[in-house]
Write a protein that holds these residues in place. Structure first.
Motif, short mmCIF file in Angstrom:
data_model
loop_
_atom_site.label_atom_id
_atom_site.label_comp_id
_atom_site.label_asym_id
_atom_site.label_seq_id
_atom_site.Cartn_x
_atom_site.Cartn_y
_atom_site.Cartn_z
N ARG A 33 0.83 -1.20 0.00
CA ARG A 33 0.00 0.00 0.00
C ARG A 33 0.87 1.26 0.00
O ARG A 33 0.58 2.24 -0.70
CB ARG A 33 -0.93 0.01 1.22
CG ARG A 33 -2.02 -1.05 1.18
CD ARG A 33 -2.92 -0.97 2.41
NE ARG A 33 -3.77 0.23 2.37
CZ ARG A 33 -3.59 1.32 3.09
NH1 ARG A 33 -2.59 1.39 3.95
NH2 ARG A 33 -4.39 2.35 2.97
N LEU A 34 1.92 1.24 0.81
CA LEU A 34 2.81 2.40 0.87
C LEU A 34 3.50 2.63 -0.47
O LEU A 34 3.51 3.75 -0.99
CB LEU A 34 3.86 2.19 1.96
CG LEU A 34 4.97 3.24 2.02
CD1 LEU A 34 4.42 4.61 2.36
CD2 LEU A 34 6.05 2.84 3.02
N LEU A 35 4.04 1.58 -1.06
CA LEU A 35 4.75 1.72 -2.33
C LEU A 35 3.79 2.13 -3.45
O LEU A 35 4.15 2.89 -4.35
CB LEU A 35 5.45 0.41 -2.68
CG LEU A 35 6.65 0.09 -1.79
CD1 LEU A 35 7.05 -1.38 -1.92
CD2 LEU A 35 7.84 0.99 -2.12
N PHE A 36 2.55 1.67 -3.38
CA PHE A 36 1.54 2.10 -4.35
C PHE A 36 1.30 3.61 -4.23
O PHE A 36 1.22 4.32 -5.24
CB PHE A 36 0.24 1.34 -4.12
CG PHE A 36 -0.89 1.79 -5.00
CD1 PHE A 36 -1.02 1.30 -6.28
CD2 PHE A 36 -1.82 2.72 -4.55
CE1 PHE A 36 -2.07 1.72 -7.11
CE2 PHE A 36 -2.86 3.15 -5.36
CZ PHE A 36 -2.99 2.64 -6.64
N SER A 37 1.20 4.09 -2.99
CA SER A 37 1.00 5.53 -2.77
C SER A 37 2.17 6.35 -3.28
O SER A 37 2.01 7.52 -3.65
CB SER A 37 0.79 5.81 -1.28
OG SER A 37 -0.37 5.17 -0.80
N MET A 38 3.34 5.74 -3.30
CA MET A 38 4.53 6.43 -3.78
C MET A 38 4.73 6.24 -5.29
O MET A 38 5.74 6.67 -5.86
CB MET A 38 5.76 5.90 -3.04
CG MET A 38 5.74 6.15 -1.55
SD MET A 38 7.10 5.32 -0.68
CE MET A 38 8.51 6.28 -1.26
N ASN A 39 3.74 5.60 -5.94
CA ASN A 39 3.82 5.29 -7.37
C ASN A 39 5.00 4.37 -7.71
O ASN A 39 5.48 4.36 -8.84
CB ASN A 39 3.89 6.57 -8.21
CG ASN A 39 2.52 7.17 -8.44
OD1 ASN A 39 1.55 6.43 -8.62
ND2 ASN A 39 2.42 8.48 -8.42
N GLU A 40 5.43 3.58 -6.74
CA GLU A 40 6.47 2.58 -6.96
C GLU A 40 5.76 1.24 -7.23
O GLU A 40 5.87 0.28 -6.47
CB GLU A 40 7.37 2.46 -5.73
CG GLU A 40 8.14 3.72 -5.39
CD GLU A 40 9.44 3.82 -6.16
OE1 GLU A 40 9.71 2.93 -6.99
OE2 GLU A 40 10.19 4.79 -5.94
N THR A 41 5.03 1.19 -8.36
CA THR A 41 4.16 0.05 -8.58
C THR A 41 4.92 -1.25 -8.82
O THR A 41 4.44 -2.32 -8.43
CB THR A 41 3.21 0.32 -9.76
OG1 THR A 41 3.98 0.69 -10.91
CG2 THR A 41 2.23 1.43 -9.42
N ALA A 42 6.08 -1.18 -9.46
CA ALA A 42 6.84 -2.41 -9.72
C ALA A 42 7.22 -3.10 -8.41
O ALA A 42 7.10 -4.32 -8.27
CB ALA A 42 8.08 -2.10 -10.54
N LYS A 43 7.68 -2.31 -7.44
CA LYS A 43 8.03 -2.87 -6.13
C LYS A 43 6.78 -3.25 -5.34
O LYS A 43 6.76 -4.27 -4.64
CB LYS A 43 8.86 -1.86 -5.34
CG LYS A 43 10.22 -1.53 -5.95
CD LYS A 43 10.93 -0.47 -5.12
CE LYS A 43 12.27 -0.10 -5.75
NZ LYS A 43 12.95 1.00 -5.00
#
Length: 617
Positions: free
Chosen positions: A223-233
């Motif tokens: 969820r955090l990485l999604f919010s940061m637009n780090e979708t691959a991770k």
């Protein structure tokens, strides 16, 4: 010779049960209490403690039955009511009823700690935050290491929109109970609410080291990485979390939306369909994200069918207005007045506004309520429609009553854009601009007859780090200006002086900044300035929407936009627009050569004729 106390086997059995219960051997404790109840079926302590064990084992309904029997046997013991309240909370009892049970306990013993703690929870759910806070403060004064009070205080602060203070209480909870992952998760959600992504990333990294196989921590990392637009991770963590807990529809949704924003539309739809099945089809967060997945796959029928679910999804950033008249459902409104209202931002309103002329043909009268600047702009394009600033109070209730039915501007798609063919048949452009004003702007440019005029913007006014992945800085977009002999016009609203000075210094005689045009609030001015451009290069903002609605060739770069792209390479809403998606695992600046290559391709045979025709020259 010392006397001996007579043995009390029932008392010994109760003490043994308590010891086992405290040691976590709950089923063994149950056996002890049941043995006591065989001998004394109405033993209130055994009934109460047996009820507590059932709650601990995940059966709160049975817990309630036994605790109520304990109260029937002894209705003057405060802990029984406190335990009843906790079991009632587990089954979802309303907060008012919880409060009554807690107050009953406190009428017997005003100092009963568990009852006060439960009362604070009930008051928090009822949004009576000040009363709840006073209780929690008193509990912490009495016991500065009372873990649950810190946790409940943090939840109170989160609900009361004070997440910055909640972090302190959650950090204390972690210090008191470092082996409980839920405290790390709640702290991460506080951080996300405050857009404190980097501290949260550091803290969750520690949590992942402590709980490497914990599905909930992995889910929070996703969820955090999604919010940061780090979708691959984010996909990596979301997949691990879901595979460990495949029946959890929340984790299924996280997996689905992350895949969607990464560009994996087909798998995203599979995941969202599974989430719908797991949730029973009634969860509106699931339905809203399922709508987006359908749209991303080009299934407009199912996508539009679920599109209104956004109003019941607490995570969706939309405005739900309230009216006393019904919504239009496609019936004859030739003798009626329809109020059209917007629930999202300016770009969405401009895009959906392309359907207004078709609505005006069906209605006796159309009133459109948007922002004041949007209304001023729309009124110029649609003189037959009344366009005005939204008339509503702080509770989103309409303060005007001069209409018969209502229609949300985005949801007009059900009637006017039901399939891709309807987009192709739609008139374009339907918006207009002030031609005299535009021609005057063009005359201020040196050499506009011999060189192309290219408008450009590079970011939103929101400079939050998590959005920057799909935006550019002024230096990062400068290779576009270096790439050709053209006149480059600033279309970036809310540009800061440092950015403007950068372009003026680096591109003297090539960069044009119209200081007298308020690109943010004066949409008629922004439209006129956009109209003088042969081409527009823009980040995924309303600058691109303005170019699109005026049918000006445009390159728009940004992340996945299901409701804009509708499963197509370029937006069906705007025939003149090319949509380019930057890399998902590399900085947006590294994508600029791709933008330049596409610009070169489209402007290879440039002539000023289309622009001159648009301006009436």
């Amino acid at each position: 010779m010392a006397t001996q106390t007579a043995a009390n086997p029932l008392r010994e059995k109760m003490l043994k049960g308590l010891a086992l219960q405290k040691a976590g051997e709950v089923k063994e404790a149950q056996r002890c209490y049941k043995q006591v109840l065989k001998k004394t079926p109405n033993n209130p302590d055994a009934l109460n403690l047996l009820g507590v064990t059932y709650r601990q084992l995940g059966n709160p309904k049975r817990a309630i039955d036994y605790i109520q029997k304990a109260i029937a046997a002894n209705n003057n013991h405060a802990p029984f009511y406190a335990n009843l309240a906790r079991a009632m909370m587990d089954v979802g009892t309303d907060s008012e009823s919880l409060l009554l049970v807690c107050d009953k306990a406190l009428s017997i013993n005003p100092k009963e700690r568990e009852a006060r703690n439960m009362k604070s929870i009930a008051l928090t759910k009822l949004k009576r935050y000040e009363e709840a806070e006073l209780i929690l403060q008193s509990l912490l004064v009495e016991d500065p290491d009372y873990l649950e009070a810190y946790q409940n205080y943090a939840m109170l602060l989160m609900n009361a929109e004070r997440p910055e203070h909640a972090i302190t209480f959650l950090t204390k909870s972690i210090m008191l109970d470092p082996d409980n992952p839920i405290n790390y998760i709640h702290r991460s959600r506080c951080r996300q609410k405050l857009k404190q992504f980097e501290p949260s990333q550091y803290e969750l990294s520690e949590a992942l080291e402590r709980f490497p196989d914990n599905s909930d921590i992995q889910h929070e990392a996703a969820r955090l990485l999604f919010s940061m637009n780090e979708t691959a991770k984010a996909i990596q963590y979301a997949r691990k979390s879901f595979e460990t807990d495949p029946n959890n529809f929340h984790k299924c949704v996280t997996m689905g939306v992350t895949l969607l924003m990464h560009g994996d539309q087909a798998e995203s739809l599979e995941m969202m369909k599974l989430a719908e099945k797991l949730s029973g089809g009634t969860n509106q967060t699931v339905n809203w994200n399922l709508s987006l997945s359908y749209l991303a796959n080009g299934d407009l029928e199912n996508g539009w069918r679920l599109h209104t679910a956004r109003f019941d999804d607490p995570a969706a950033q939309v405005t739900r207005r309230k009216f006393e008249v019904p919504a239009w459902e496609g019936e004859d409104i030739s003798d009626k007045t329809v109020l059209v209202w917007a629930d999202q931002g300016l770009g969405d309103a401009l895009k959906a506004g392309t359907m207004l002329p078709q609505l005006a043909e069906k209605a006796g009268k159309v009133i459109v309520e948007v922002s004041q600047k949007g209304a001023t702009f729309m009124q110029h394009s649609f003189p037959e429609i009344e366009c005005r600033a939204a008339r509503m109070n702080a509770q989103f209730e309409a303060t005007a009553s001069d209409f018969d039915v209502t229609a949300n501007i985005s949801d007009l798609v059900e009637f006017f854009r039901p399939d891709l063919e309807s987009f192709k048949a739609a008139p374009s452009p339907v918006y207009s601009f002030q031609k005299d004003r535009a021609r005057a702007y063009l005359e201020r440019l040196q050499g506009y007859g011999d060189k192309p005029v290219i408008g450009f913007s590079w970011r939103s006014k929101n400079l939050a780090a998590h959005r920057a992945r799909y935006y550019l800085s002024a230096p990062a977009i400068s290779p576009v200006l270096e790439s050709r002999d053209a006149i480059f016009v600033n279309l970036q609203y809310k540009a800061i002086q440092k950015e403007i000075e950068f372009f003026r210094t680096k591109f003297p005689g090539k960069f044009e900044f119209f200081e007298d045009v308020d690109l943010f609030d004066d949409l008629l001015g922004a439209a006129a300035l956009t109209a003088i451009c042969d081409f527009v290069v823009s980040a995924n903002t309303s600058v691109a929407d303005m170019a699109g609605i005026l049918n000006i060739p445009c390159i728009r770069f940004g992340q996945q936009e299901p409701a804009l792209l509708l499963g197509q390479k370029n937006p069906p809403w705007y025939p003149s627009m090319t949509y380019m998606r930057p890399y998902t695992d590399r900085p947006c600046a590294e994508f600029v050569p791709e933008i330049i290559a596409e610009l070169d391709r489209q402007m290879e045979n440039w002539t000023p004729e289309p622009r001159n025709k648009r301006l009436g020259l």
